[in-house]
Design an enzyme around this catalytic site. Structure first.
Site, PDB file in Angstrom:
ATOM      1  CD  GLU A  19     -70.461  25.232  -8.047  1.00  0.00           C
ATOM      2  OE1 GLU A  19     -71.564  25.063  -7.509  1.00  0.00           O
ATOM      3  OE2 GLU A  19     -69.473  25.695  -7.429  1.00  0.00           O
ATOM      4  CG  MET A  20     -76.076  24.395 -11.172  1.00  0.00           C
ATOM      5  SD  MET A  20     -77.234  24.667  -9.815  1.00  0.00           S
ATOM      6  CE  MET A  20     -78.653  23.804 -10.434  1.00  0.00           C
TER       7      MET A  20
END
Lengths: 360, 415
Positions: free
Chosen positions: A148-149
């Site tokens: 994700e991040m």
């Protein structure tokens, strides 16, 4: 007869101890859901949302909410400055994304559908598998998730502390420096607690406006609450029991098998069980299910109408074929897609914070 | 002879007017805010969800432990009655009249995690409309059900129900039938010297279990004489086995087959030498009887076909007609129910009942053809009003049968 008497005596002796044994939690890593305040009351009527629950250690303030809003839209929280919370939880897409699963840094694909942020404050547990007990706990997850991040919490804090504008704002909100990760997640959670949708036709109807729903939507509501069996899981003000159910869905997407809640509890009953999502604003965020496998609400209803999916090895006993006619399906979809879609402008049409407006 | 004929006819007419008490428990709907069709195809008949809710001790599966108990909800009390006009026609003539067809007062709920209860009281509002089963003719009513359920003792595999309850072999519940006037005749059939009635709720202990593969069982030990104090020290036992094929529970989806057996004892020496303060006696000369049968429930869309075959056998000592031989009979019924309109607000049904006693008792053979239409006036939460029309043509006996017709139109309501 003696045998019968012996058997009955045995039953009388065994039964109380067995009942007591049932009381003790089994292999629960997280607190038992019934110990969590918001949903401790058991099945409730579908109704308007109550005031949002706020944890004692993270009171809401307007400055904290504003700070959290900036963080929510800030891609600097990700490793390569390309992904923010909004990337997967966009206000314009019902606080989710286009799916079926989300795209993180470097174009990596996640394995599950992005759950909506709207009304997530009412969930007793966060994520599809309930591995976070609060919005604060949840906020930590995506920042560190490599798909994700892709960042580290230390690096997030380091980045934010290097932005004077953020340092000043955090100081005004929390009265301390430097910025800590605890402050970051509290600010994000505070913002998420205002993403509440309260102005749907259903809410107006419940509030006394008998014309707020069309006749078809009223029929759909009756089916939702009756023959459709929707409220066996989608009950209460947020249309979710906050619990975990195996729908028999055959897994799609990158994973062959998704263990769901089992990976948290290691309880076989939880194998491939996922959290009941809210139905509020569901019409705004196709596709559906934990893997985004159902493209429309019609196909979701068809799925349930058949008694769930084909993988019934751990099918929840709540899932049974419904016998809905085409007209009933149409009414049900009308209720979900129209009557439960809110028009709160500050939520449904929230304008993202532009990069130029973020602290520097 | 003429008087006897009139008496028999009167009894037949009486049996028409003596409906079984019918269960539907709006208190549950009030508790959850559900409408009736959450648990019922259309009340009072349970759908798959309702069946699983009942099997789970009136707790929503998966919600055990977080259910509100009886002190946290509105009073868990429900009421059901029906009133209307009946027209009875036979060779003797025609009668008609307005009636109130019984009254049920129900209370049910969860006391604690996996401990729940059900009470059904039927006041004797007139004679004989209430389901009177007591021994005292002046008894004001009947405690038709009063039981406590201990659920999930060994997960889904072992649950206990103690008290007076509907035994598991009544897989097609006479208490939750759409038919208000016409009973399942084979359930209600009485043999010459045996007070056992299959349709009666019994007092005792029942263990039930259900499994993910669709298998269910029910096994019980009961007094065997309805709500009356036991008349012997011998207890009756029964076993019920069910297999559901496909998704669902066989009530409104899935296909269900089952076998059941009931083995009981009936004293031939009454009342016995000892009478307990609670009314029990130790009747002697106990003789056995049994009931065996099979049942099928097939579902397609909102059509449900139900079939049951049953054979009964009473020991020859219980056969006062031909004491040299056991009394054997068979019977069954076939019912097709169709749910129509939005949210199942219209029910249409046909029912064929038959009972075939031995040839020397063929005067009590029964063939009954019934049809029914029920229209539910609303999709309300926790109450409902139904317009109910029901017709039955019945033949009693095989040679020169007594033929009669009963037409009833009534309003059925509960809350």
């Amino acid at each position: 007869m003696k045998r019968v008497k012996r058997f009955l005596m045995l039953v009388v002796l065994i039964a109380p101890s067995s009942l007591i044994a049932q009381e003790s939690p089994k292999q629960q890593v997280l607190p038992d859901i019934t110990s969590i305040n918001v949903h401790s009351l058991g099945p409730q009527r579908i109704s308007s949302l109550p005031p949002v629950p706020v944890p004692v250690d993270n009171p809401q303030t307007s400055m904290k909410v504003q700070l959290g809003k900036q963080l929510y839209f800030d891609t600097r929280l990700s490793k390569d400055n390309t992904v923010s919370c909004q990337t997967c939880h966009s206000p314009s897409m019902g606080w989710s994304d286009a799916g079926p699963t989300s795209t993180g840094i470097n174009g990596q694909k996640g394995t599950r559908r992005a759950p909506p942020v709207s009304n997530a404050a009412y969930n007793p547990l966060q994520f599809w598998d309930g591995r976070a007990a609060s919005l604060e706990d949840q906020a930590e997850g995506p920042m560190q998730n490599p798909v994700e991040m892709g960042n580290t919490l230390d690096n997030v804090v380091k980045t934010l502390n290097s932005v004077p504008g953020y340092v000043e704002e955090f100081k005004q909100v929390f009265w301390t420096t430097p910025i800590t990760i605890d402050q970051v997640i509290k600010a994000i959670a505070a913002f998420e607690r205002i993403v509440i949708t309260t102005d749907s036709p259903f809410d107006r109807y419940i509030g006394g406006d008998r014309k707020a729903l069309s006749p078809l939507e009223k029929q759909g509501m009756a089916i939702f609450n009756g023959k459709g069996h929707c409220t066996s899981c989608h009950w209460g003000p947020n249309f979710s029991d906050g619990r975990f159910h195996n729908l028999g869905a055959v897994q799609t997407g990158p994973l062959n098998v998704d263990n769901g809640r089992y990976d948290v509890t290691h309880n076989p009953k939880d194998m491939s069980a996922f959290k009941t999502p809210t139905v509020r604003d569901a019409g705004l965020r196709p596709p559906y299910m934990h893997d985004g496998s159902e493209k429309t609400l019609e196909s979701v209803v068809d799925f349930y109408n058949k008694g769930g999916g084909d993988n019934d090895s751990n099918l929840d006993p709540l899932i049974v074929p419904l016998g809905l006619s085409k007209e009933e399906v149409k009414a049900l979809v009308a209720f979900m897609s129209v009557a439960l879609t809110s028009s709160n402008p500050e939520v449904a049409h929230l304008k993202p914070v532009h990069t130029s407006e973020l602290p520097k | 002879m003429k008087k006897l004929y009139i008496l028999i006819l009167s009894l037949i007419a009486l049996s028409f007017l003596m409906p079984d008490t019918i269960y539907a428990i709006p208190a549950f709907a009030r508790k959850y805010g559900f409408t009736c069709t959450m648990c019922h195809t259309a009340y009072p008949k349970l759908n798959d969800f309702g069946q699983r809710f009942r099997d789970n001790g009136y707790q929503i599966p998966g919600q055990e432990g977080s259910e509100k108990n009886v002190l946290e909800i509105p009073p868990p009390i429900s009421l059901r009655t029906s009133t209307g006009l009946s027209i009875y026609d036979s060779k003797q003539g025609t009668t008609s009249g307005f009636n109130v067809y019984g009254l049920d007062l129900l209370a049910a709920g969860v006391l604690h995690k996996n401990i729940s209860f059900l009470i059904v009281y039927t006041p004797r509002i007139d004679v004989p409309a209430a389901n009177y089963t007591g021994t005292n003719p002046s008894q004001p009513g009947s405690m038709e059900s009063a039981n406590i359920v201990f659920s999930n003792i060994i997960q889904d595999a072992f649950n206990l129900r103690i008290g007076r309850f509907e035994p598991a072999p009544q897989v097609f519940s006479s208490h939750r039938s759409f038919y208000i006037m016409e009973p399942y005749e084979v359930y209600s059939f009485m043999t010459p010297a045996n007070s056992f009635v299959f349709a009666d709720n019994q007092i005792g202990v029942e263990a039930t279990g259900h499994f993910k593969n669709g298998f269910k069982y029910g096994v019980g030990i009961v007094n065997g004489n309805g709500g009356n104090p036991d008349n012997s020290n011998y207890k009756d036992v029964y076993l019920n086995l069910i297999q559901v094929i496909g998704k669902g529970d066989g009530q409104s989806a899935g296909q269900r087959v089952g076998l059941f057996g009931y083995y009981g004892w009936q004293p031939t020496v009454l009342p016995g030498t000892v009478v307990a303060p609670t009314g029990e006696t130790n009747g002697g000369g106990n003789k056995p009887f049994y009931r065996l049968g099979g049942d099928v429930s097939l579902n397609w869309s909102t059509l449900n076909l139900e079939m049951l075959l049953m054979q009964g056998n009473d020991d020859k000592a219980l056969n006062t007609l031909v004491p040299s031989t056991d009394y054997r009979y068979s019977g069954g019924f076939v019912e097709v129910d169709w749910a129509a309109l939005m949210n199942n607000r219209l029910i249409a049904s046909v029912l064929y009942n038959w009972v075939s006693p031995p040839s020397y008792d063929n005067g009590r053979a029964i063939k009954a053809y019934s049809l029914l239409v029920r229209h539910y006036l609303g999709d309300w939460t926790a109450f409902n009003v139904v317009l109910h029309g029901e017709y039955t043509y019945r033949e009693i006996g095989t040679t020169n049968p007594i033929k009669d017709n009963l037409f009833t139109i009534l309003v059925d309501f509960d809350f």
